[in-house]
Design an enzyme around this catalytic site. Structure first.
Site, PDB file in Angstrom:
ATOM      1  N   LYS A  10       0.848  -1.202   0.000  1.00 35.85           N
ATOM      2  CA  LYS A  10       0.000   0.000   0.000  1.00 35.85           C
ATOM      3  C   LYS A  10       0.887   1.257   0.000  1.00 35.85           C
ATOM      4  O   LYS A  10       2.093   1.174   0.263  1.00 35.85           O
ATOM      5  CB  LYS A  10      -0.888  -0.010   1.247  1.00 35.85           C
ATOM      6  CG  LYS A  10      -0.105   0.080   2.560  1.00 35.85           C
ATOM      7  CD  LYS A  10      -0.983  -0.153   3.787  1.00 35.85           C
ATOM      8  CE  LYS A  10      -0.165  -0.045   5.071  1.00 35.85           C
ATOM      9  NZ  LYS A  10      -0.968  -0.399   6.254  1.00 35.85           N
ATOM     10  N   ARG A  59     -10.009   0.735  15.340  1.00 35.31           N
ATOM     11  CA  ARG A  59      -9.906   1.425  14.053  1.00 35.31           C
ATOM     12  C   ARG A  59     -10.885   0.733  13.126  1.00 35.31           C
ATOM     13  O   ARG A  59     -12.075   0.737  13.404  1.00 35.31           O
ATOM     14  CB  ARG A  59      -8.449   1.377  13.578  1.00 35.31           C
ATOM     15  CG  ARG A  59      -8.087   2.454  12.586  1.00 35.31           C
ATOM     16  CD  ARG A  59      -6.611   2.442  12.213  1.00 35.31           C
ATOM     17  NE  ARG A  59      -6.243   1.247  11.444  1.00 35.31           N
ATOM     18  CZ  ARG A  59      -5.010   1.014  10.965  1.00 35.31           C
ATOM     19  NH1 ARG A  59      -4.036   1.883  11.197  1.00 35.31           N
ATOM     20  NH2 ARG A  59      -4.753  -0.072  10.263  1.00 35.31           N
ATOM     21  N   HIS A 112      -5.863  -6.741  13.508  1.00 29.90           N
ATOM     22  CA  HIS A 112      -4.649  -5.907  13.486  1.00 29.90           C
ATOM     23  C   HIS A 112      -4.393  -5.374  14.894  1.00 29.90           C
ATOM     24  O   HIS A 112      -5.333  -5.015  15.601  1.00 29.90           O
ATOM     25  CB  HIS A 112      -4.888  -4.756  12.498  1.00 29.90           C
ATOM     26  CG  HIS A 112      -3.673  -4.017  12.051  1.00 29.90           C
ATOM     27  ND1 HIS A 112      -2.481  -4.617  11.723  1.00 29.90           N
ATOM     28  CD2 HIS A 112      -3.476  -2.689  11.835  1.00 29.90           C
ATOM     29  CE1 HIS A 112      -1.604  -3.687  11.346  1.00 29.90           C
ATOM     30  NE2 HIS A 112      -2.186  -2.514  11.408  1.00 29.90           N
ATOM     31  N   ARG A 148       1.265 -10.376   7.662  1.00 32.34           N
ATOM     32  CA  ARG A 148       1.134  -9.207   6.783  1.00 32.34           C
ATOM     33  C   ARG A 148       2.308  -8.277   7.063  1.00 32.34           C
ATOM     34  O   ARG A 148       2.281  -7.495   8.014  1.00 32.34           O
ATOM     35  CB  ARG A 148      -0.181  -8.464   7.066  1.00 32.34           C
ATOM     36  CG  ARG A 148      -1.443  -9.254   6.790  1.00 32.34           C
ATOM     37  CD  ARG A 148      -2.683  -8.378   6.942  1.00 32.34           C
ATOM     38  NE  ARG A 148      -2.714  -7.646   8.195  1.00 32.34           N
ATOM     39  CZ  ARG A 148      -3.252  -8.109   9.324  1.00 32.34           C
ATOM     40  NH1 ARG A 148      -3.824  -9.290   9.359  1.00 32.34           N
ATOM     41  NH2 ARG A 148      -3.211  -7.378  10.415  1.00 32.34           N
ATOM     42  N   TYR A 198      14.522  30.821   5.793  1.00 34.93           N
ATOM     43  CA  TYR A 198      13.354  31.474   6.395  1.00 34.93           C
ATOM     44  C   TYR A 198      13.451  31.550   7.922  1.00 34.93           C
ATOM     45  O   TYR A 198      13.752  30.557   8.585  1.00 34.93           O
ATOM     46  CB  TYR A 198      12.088  30.692   6.055  1.00 34.93           C
ATOM     47  CG  TYR A 198      11.674  30.754   4.610  1.00 34.93           C
ATOM     48  CD1 TYR A 198      11.700  31.949   3.891  1.00 34.93           C
ATOM     49  CD2 TYR A 198      11.233  29.606   3.981  1.00 34.93           C
ATOM     50  CE1 TYR A 198      11.301  31.977   2.561  1.00 34.93           C
ATOM     51  CE2 TYR A 198      10.823  29.632   2.650  1.00 34.93           C
ATOM     52  CZ  TYR A 198      10.866  30.825   1.947  1.00 34.93           C
ATOM     53  OH  TYR A 198      10.462  30.850   0.643  1.00 34.93           O
ATOM     54  N   CYS A 250      12.607  24.081   3.708  1.00 31.34           N
ATOM     55  CA  CYS A 250      11.678  24.858   2.883  1.00 31.34           C
ATOM     56  C   CYS A 250      10.935  23.905   1.945  1.00 31.34           C
ATOM     57  O   CYS A 250      11.161  22.707   1.960  1.00 31.34           O
ATOM     58  CB  CYS A 250      12.434  25.899   2.078  1.00 31.34           C
ATOM     59  SG  CYS A 250      13.475  26.955   3.101  1.00 31.34           S
ATOM     60  N   ASP A 274      11.254  23.539  -1.239  1.00 28.48           N
ATOM     61  CA  ASP A 274      12.072  22.962  -2.313  1.00 28.48           C
ATOM     62  C   ASP A 274      13.535  22.790  -1.943  1.00 28.48           C
ATOM     63  O   ASP A 274      14.302  22.291  -2.753  1.00 28.48           O
ATOM     64  CB  ASP A 274      12.023  23.887  -3.537  1.00 28.48           C
ATOM     65  CG  ASP A 274      10.612  24.258  -3.901  1.00 28.48           C
ATOM     66  OD1 ASP A 274       9.821  23.339  -4.144  1.00 28.48           O
ATOM     67  OD2 ASP A 274      10.287  25.459  -3.897  1.00 28.48           O
TER      68      ASP A 274
HETATM   69  C1  LIG Z   1      -0.222  -1.377   7.004  1.00 28.98           C
HETATM   70  C2  LIG Z   1      -0.788  -2.620   7.534  1.00 28.98           C
HETATM   71  C3  LIG Z   1       0.035  -3.746   7.751  1.00 28.98           C
HETATM   72  C4  LIG Z   1       1.536  -3.693   7.622  1.00 28.98           C
HETATM   73  O1  LIG Z   1       2.073  -3.128   8.795  1.00 28.98           O
HETATM   74  P1  LIG Z   1       3.654  -3.007   9.020  1.00 28.98           P
HETATM   75  O2  LIG Z   1       3.780  -2.483  10.387  1.00 28.98           O
HETATM   76  O3  LIG Z   1       4.142  -2.036   7.983  1.00 28.98           O
HETATM   77  O4  LIG Z   1       4.216  -4.361   8.826  1.00 28.98           O
HETATM   78  C5  LIG Z   1      -0.585  -4.924   8.126  1.00 28.98           C
HETATM   79  N1  LIG Z   1      -1.917  -5.001   8.305  1.00 28.98           N
HETATM   80  C6  LIG Z   1      -2.728  -3.933   8.144  1.00 28.98           C
HETATM   81  C7  LIG Z   1      -4.186  -4.082   8.379  1.00 28.98           C
HETATM   82  C8  LIG Z   1      -2.191  -2.702   7.770  1.00 28.98           C
HETATM   83  O5  LIG Z   1      -2.986  -1.632   7.639  1.00 28.98           O
END
Ligand SMILES: *Cc1c(COP(=O)(O)O)cnc(C)c1O
Length: 402
Positions: free
Chosen positions: A43, A141, A173, A229, A275, A322, A324
């Site tokens: 992602k 979440r 998660h 994951r 700046y 900044c 750029d």
């Molecule tokens: C982003 C995400 C992951 C991966 O997490 P990492 O900490 O980058 O390994 C796994 N599961 C879900 C649901 C996520 O949103």
């Protein structure tokens, strides 16, 4: 190993991505995962490394699944001919469900409305939708709450009996995977196990159950289930930097961010820099200008702290980040002797961050400097910064990252 890399002539900056590092990291994660398979999470444009090249490198390393947040990401992978099993877990009402069903992308289902929309899309397409139910085991979440889990399971089983969906998996998660001893880790692990048992009793037979992100994969072998994951670790960064760096897990950072010196000049002592004059030169010195800023993803919070390697010395930024550009005071390195105009010329190449094996700072160093996490440092590298790929199966190649 990434040595200090060249930046093709005329380019102000580039993010060099070592595809062999991504491949090797996934191979290392396969070892950590034991019997479980690795779902490489790509992602966010492959955490800034590029969606397609990252996905291909992860598959070369032995990933058996790809994970994305949004459907557009999965559909882009399919359009590029990537046919491996794939899960997208963050969708909205009216999303591209019909296309996803046609493309054989597994859909994460976190609510009743989503099940209903996916089943309707499946009927419209005339194909069975593959779904995976997401439990909110305590993260607070996405995912269906423990309270509503049974109803969602029953509704999914009914949709499966009707032929609209195939109930492929279940997942959840963690909130605190990066603190393996945190009490929520144990509580969420238990809640997920309980939910699986409940679903099993009601007739669900999941092909894949998964709970571990990178941190859990690397620190908690008991929660591997059928798949892990892995996201940040695929790109060679540690999800638990207080506990261990990448090398201790057999990982190496894949991205090196380079910038070409755009100007060099002598200034007197007491010169305010950029700046707000947040930095003043303590002595007569040489300033070097680098053409990267917050439009390129450097965090503005790293003003006066962000580290850079130039002319064999490490510096902290002089003054603010900044949009750029940023400035270095060549007379004030963190280590090594001061540099002058004879040591650095316009056109020389600075390393903003990289693997850390040749004296350059790492994305983790930038995260520390800015009070954030390495995830954000690499993921936010802007679309103006071209990605240059090394390794993989082809010659070095460029792609605009628009
Ligand atoms: C982003 C995400 C992951 C991966 O997490 P990492 O900490 O980058 O390994 C796994 N599961 C879900 C649901 C996520 O949103």
């Amino acid at each position: 190993m990434i040595t200090l890399l060249s930046l093709p002539a005329g380019l102000p900056s580039a993010a060099v991505v070592d595809l062999d590092a991504i491949r090797d990291n996934v191979a290392a994660l396969n070892e950590h995962a034991g019997e479980a398979g690795v779902m490489a999470v790509v992602k966010g444009d492959g955490y800034g490394h590029g969606l397609l090249p990252s996905a291909r490198a992860a598959l070369a390393g032995g990933a058996t699944w790809l994970g994305v947040a949004q459907l557009s990401e999965g559909l882009e992978l399919r359009a590029a001919g990537i046919e491996v099993a794939m899960l997208a877990w963050l969708t909205v009402p009216g999303d591209r469900y019909a296309e996803a069903v046609r493309a054989g992308i597994d859909l994460g289902v976190s609510a009743r409305w989503a099940l209903d929309e996916v089943a309707a899309a499946a009927r419209e397409v005339g194909q069975t939708a593959r779904i995976q139910l997401k439990l909110d085991s305590g993260l607070g979440r996405n995912g269906v709450t423990v309270h509503d889990w049974t109803d969602l399971v029953d509704a999914a089983l009914k949709a499966q009996a009707d032929g609209a969906v195939e109930l492929v998996g279940a997942f959840s998660h963690y909130a605190w995977a990066d603190a393996p001893q945190h009490p929520t880790v144990r509580a969420q692990t238990q809640a997920f196990a309980d939910a699986l048992e409940t679903a099993q009793h009601r007739g669900a037979r999941f092909q894949v159950r998964h709970l571990a992100n990178s941190a859990a994969t690397l620190t908690n072998p008991a929660v591997r289930y059928d798949l892990v994951r892995a996201g940040i670790s695929v790109y060679g960064l540690s999800p638990v930097p207080e506990l261990a760096g990448p090398a201790q897990f057999g990982l190496r950072p894949a991205m090196t961010l380079l910038a070409r010196v755009a100007n060099v000049k002598r200034v007197g002592p007491g010169q305010g820099v950029s700046y707000g004059h947040a930095y003043h030169t303590p002595n007569e010195t040489t300033l070097a200008l680098l053409p990267v800023g917050y439009a390129d993803g450097l965090p503005r919070h790293a003003g006066n702290t962000g580290p850079v390697l130039l002319a064999g010395r490490r510096y902290r930024l002089a003054g603010r980040v900044c949009m750029d550009q940023v400035v270095l005071d060549l007379g004030e390195p963190i280590d090594g002797p001061p540099a002058g105009p004879e040591d650095v010329r316009a056109g020389d190449v600075a390393v903003i961050f990289g693997a850390g094996t040749s004296g350059e700072p790492t994305a983790q160093d930038w995260a520390d400097a800015a009070g954030t996490i390495s995830y954000e440092i690499v993921t936010r590298i802007g679309s103006r910064v071209p990605r240059l790929y090394r390794g993989g199966d082809g010659p070095e190649s460029w792609r605009g990252s628009a």
